[in-house]
Design an enzyme around this catalytic site. Structure first.
Site, short mmCIF file in Angstrom:
data_model
loop_
_atom_site.label_atom_id
_atom_site.label_comp_id
_atom_site.label_asym_id
_atom_site.label_seq_id
_atom_site.Cartn_x
_atom_site.Cartn_y
_atom_site.Cartn_z
N LYS A 69 0.81 -1.22 0.00
CA LYS A 69 0.00 0.00 0.00
C LYS A 69 0.84 1.27 0.00
O LYS A 69 0.41 2.32 -0.45
CB LYS A 69 -0.97 0.00 1.19
CG LYS A 69 -0.39 0.44 2.53
CD LYS A 69 -1.53 0.80 3.50
CE LYS A 69 -1.04 1.44 4.80
NZ LYS A 69 -0.48 0.49 5.77
N HIS A 197 1.30 -3.85 14.65
CA HIS A 197 1.89 -2.69 13.97
C HIS A 197 1.96 -1.58 15.00
O HIS A 197 0.94 -1.22 15.59
CB HIS A 197 1.04 -2.27 12.77
CG HIS A 197 1.76 -1.37 11.81
ND1 HIS A 197 2.33 -0.18 12.22
CD2 HIS A 197 2.03 -1.50 10.49
CE1 HIS A 197 2.92 0.38 11.17
NE2 HIS A 197 2.75 -0.39 10.12
N GLU A 274 6.64 -6.04 8.15
CA GLU A 274 5.90 -5.47 7.02
C GLU A 274 6.32 -4.03 6.76
O GLU A 274 5.50 -3.12 6.83
CB GLU A 274 4.39 -5.51 7.32
CG GLU A 274 3.83 -6.91 7.53
CD GLU A 274 2.44 -6.87 8.19
OE1 GLU A 274 1.98 -5.78 8.59
OE2 GLU A 274 1.81 -7.94 8.30
N PRO A 275 7.60 -3.80 6.45
CA PRO A 275 8.03 -2.42 6.22
C PRO A 275 7.44 -1.85 4.94
O PRO A 275 7.36 -2.55 3.94
CB PRO A 275 9.55 -2.55 6.10
CG PRO A 275 9.76 -3.95 5.60
CD PRO A 275 8.68 -4.77 6.23
N ARG A 277 7.21 2.30 4.29
CA ARG A 277 7.99 3.54 4.21
C ARG A 277 9.51 3.31 4.12
O ARG A 277 10.20 3.95 3.32
CB ARG A 277 7.69 4.32 5.49
CG ARG A 277 8.17 5.70 5.57
CD ARG A 277 7.91 6.24 6.98
NE ARG A 277 6.53 6.21 7.42
CZ ARG A 277 5.58 7.03 6.97
NH1 ARG A 277 5.88 7.97 6.10
NH2 ARG A 277 4.33 6.94 7.40
N ASP A 333 -0.70 11.46 5.67
CA ASP A 333 0.47 10.87 6.31
C ASP A 333 1.15 11.87 7.25
O ASP A 333 2.25 11.62 7.73
CB ASP A 333 1.44 10.38 5.22
CG ASP A 333 2.51 9.45 5.75
OD1 ASP A 333 2.21 8.71 6.71
OD2 ASP A 333 3.63 9.48 5.23
N ASP A 362 -8.71 24.53 -5.02
CA ASP A 362 -9.11 24.41 -3.63
C ASP A 362 -8.13 25.14 -2.70
O ASP A 362 -6.92 24.97 -2.83
CB ASP A 362 -9.18 22.93 -3.25
CG ASP A 362 -9.79 22.72 -1.87
OD1 ASP A 362 -9.98 23.72 -1.15
OD2 ASP A 362 -10.06 21.56 -1.53
N TYR A 390 3.68 6.76 0.54
CA TYR A 390 2.32 7.31 0.68
C TYR A 390 2.17 8.62 -0.10
O TYR A 390 1.66 9.61 0.41
CB TYR A 390 1.98 7.50 2.17
CG TYR A 390 2.15 6.21 2.94
CD1 TYR A 390 1.29 5.14 2.74
CD2 TYR A 390 3.20 6.03 3.84
CE1 TYR A 390 1.46 3.94 3.40
CE2 TYR A 390 3.38 4.83 4.52
CZ TYR A 390 2.50 3.80 4.29
OH TYR A 390 2.67 2.60 4.94
#
Ligand SMILES: *Cc1c(COP(=O)(O)O)cnc(C)c1O
Length: 459
Positions: A69, A197, A274-275, A277, A333, A362, A390
């Site tokens: 992700k 996590h 589960e790295p 970043r 993030d 915006d 991210y």
């Protein structure tokens, strides 16, 4: 540079003595010859390779399962697959992506504790067995819709000091675990381990120690119910660049002794993480162009004595990527992005208080509220480093602004390193190989019984 085209990305080898930063310069120069001047990325896949080396050095016991992700680039996934990493997928589409690149199901953990039934069925049909859960309802779904799941109980952590908290949404409290394990037993399910996590952007390494100790308790509970648990998943939360408050090696210096204390090697527990970043943040550099500019003069503060005509001026720069695009990391993030200048300022160059805005209509679309920059012009470039995590993964094309193109580069040295990390694999292609032909080794075609690590992890 030689350019190799593959599936839907293209990458170039850096010539000897050239760096990814030189590619940034080259692309800026090429683009400056035109009126296009679109924002673009340069991604140094060699940086991903370096991160993997660093991982292996710092935590030789822990096999990384990259969290897709964070950045679902095929080039990144392929590079990691070729070096023997596994993958944390949270959806059917992520599973499809990783499997389409030839990664076996045994190297995937479906690490989403709350899954749609049709996606559980998809995982089952495609051989993905490892999956997380943190509730009784999820156990009942899995019992009904998956043929042979290997379940991992996600426990909550104290993530109060993390930048992005996750335990507000996921993770069973310790006191609920016994009941969940009992229910799993009743349903005839297999629970193989525990995951957690600590929150993304972890600022307190002791959170890992506490979570590892908690995991130990759950392993002991599992044994009471007759489960033969042998997988510990320590999740993500590792920093992606060295300007983080807490350094990667400071975290691993705490994790390693905790693992040795609670899960000594002879206990036969496989440890994965589960790295997200960690692997991608520093590989990506984003280059944006100034498309508009305003000079705001504050009349109230203007004073006659002041002969510096600049003191009351504020500059507003508008650039061609914003919070609806790559800079969504600012909203989602909690990122703080500051540019570096493309043109080096002269030593005596005046600096002005500035704000930087994205291209959409915006008012929310602001990248930097306040920083000091020289007087630049429309058409000038700004460079943002550490933009791999991210960013592209969650960007939109709101208001019709397209995502920047990504130029992937890798040095030959990094390429050789990939081959070396996979030295147990089939012979490496000799000339100008494409990423899709990366050595299969631990990456593709082999039938490793994960989470047994690829041989390279024992180096
Ligand atoms: C987001 C996420 C990760 C990756 O987190 P990082 O902080 O980027 O390392 C890992 N595991 C799970 C379950 C996640 O949701």
């Amino acid at each position: 540079m030689n350019t190799t085209e593959t599936g839907d990305f293209e990458f170039s080898f850096l010539e000897e003595g050239f760096s990814a930063r030189d590619t940034v310069e080259q692309k800026i120069n090429e683009s400056s010859l035109t009126d296009e001047r679109d924002a673009f990325y340069v991604c140094d896949l060699g940086d991903v390779v370096k991160k993997h080396r660093r991982w292996l050095r710092a935590m030789p016991r822990v096999t990384p399962f990259y969290a897709v992700k964070c950045n679902d680039s095929q080039a990144v996934v392929m590079t990691l697959a070729s070096m023997g990493a596994g993958f944390d997928c949270a959806s059917k589409t992520e599973i499809q992506l990783v499997q389409s690149l030839g990664v076996e199901a045994s190297r995937i953990i479906y690490a989403n504790p709350c899954k749609q039934v049709s996606q559980i069925k998809y995982a089952s049909a495609h051989g993905v067995q490892m999956m997380t859960f943190d509730s009784e309802v999820e156990l009942m779904k899995v019992a009904r819709y998956h043929d042979n799941a290997k379940l991992v109980l996600r426990i909550a952590t104290d993530d109060s000091k993390a930048v992005c908290r996750l335990s507000v949404k996921f993770g069973a409290p310790l006191k609920a675990c016994r009941g969940l394990l009992e229910r799993a037993k009743e349903l005839g399910l297999d629970v193989i381990g525990v995951s957690f996590h600590v929150g993304s952007g972890c600022t307190d390494a002791d959170t890992y120690t506490k979570a590892i100790a908690d995991a130990r308790c759950v392993f002991d509970m599992g044994a009471d119910f007759g489960f033969n648990m042998d997988l510990l998943d320590i999740g993500g939360g590792f920093p992606g660049s060295d300007d983080a408050e807490l350094k990667f090696e400071e975290i691993t210096a705490v994790i390693n002794p905790a693992l040795d204390k609670y899960f000594p090697t002879d206990a036969g527990v496989k440890v994965i993480a589960e790295p997200g970043r960690f692997y991608v943040a520093s590989a990506y550099t984003l280059v944006v162009n100034i498309i508009a500019k305003k000079v705001i003069v504050d009349d109230d503060s203007a004073s006659d004595e002041e002969d510096e005509a600049t003191s009351d001026r504020t500059l507003m720069y508008y650039v061609n990527d914003g919070v609806y695009g790559s800079f969504n990391c600012i909203l989602y993030d909690h990122a703080h992005c500051l540019p570096t200048l493309h043109k080096k300022p002269k030593p005596d160059e005046a600096m002005y208080p500035c704000s930087i805005w994205g291209p959409t209509c915006d008012g929310l679309d602001r990248i930097v509220e306040q920083c000091d920059l020289p007087d630049m012009q429309v058409g000038d470039w700004l460079v943002f480093e550490n933009m791999g995590a991210y960013t592209v993964a969650a960007s939109s094309t709101f208001n019709g602004f397209q995502r920047p193109s990504i130029h992937y580069v890798m040095s030959r040295h990094a390429w050789q390193d990939v081959q070396q990390i996979c030295s147990q694999g089939p012979p490496a292609p000799v000339e100008e190989p494409s990423l899709l032909e990366m050595p299969a080794c631990c990456g593709r075609g082999t039938n490793l019984d994960m989470p047994k690590p690829c041989p390279a992890h024992m180096v």
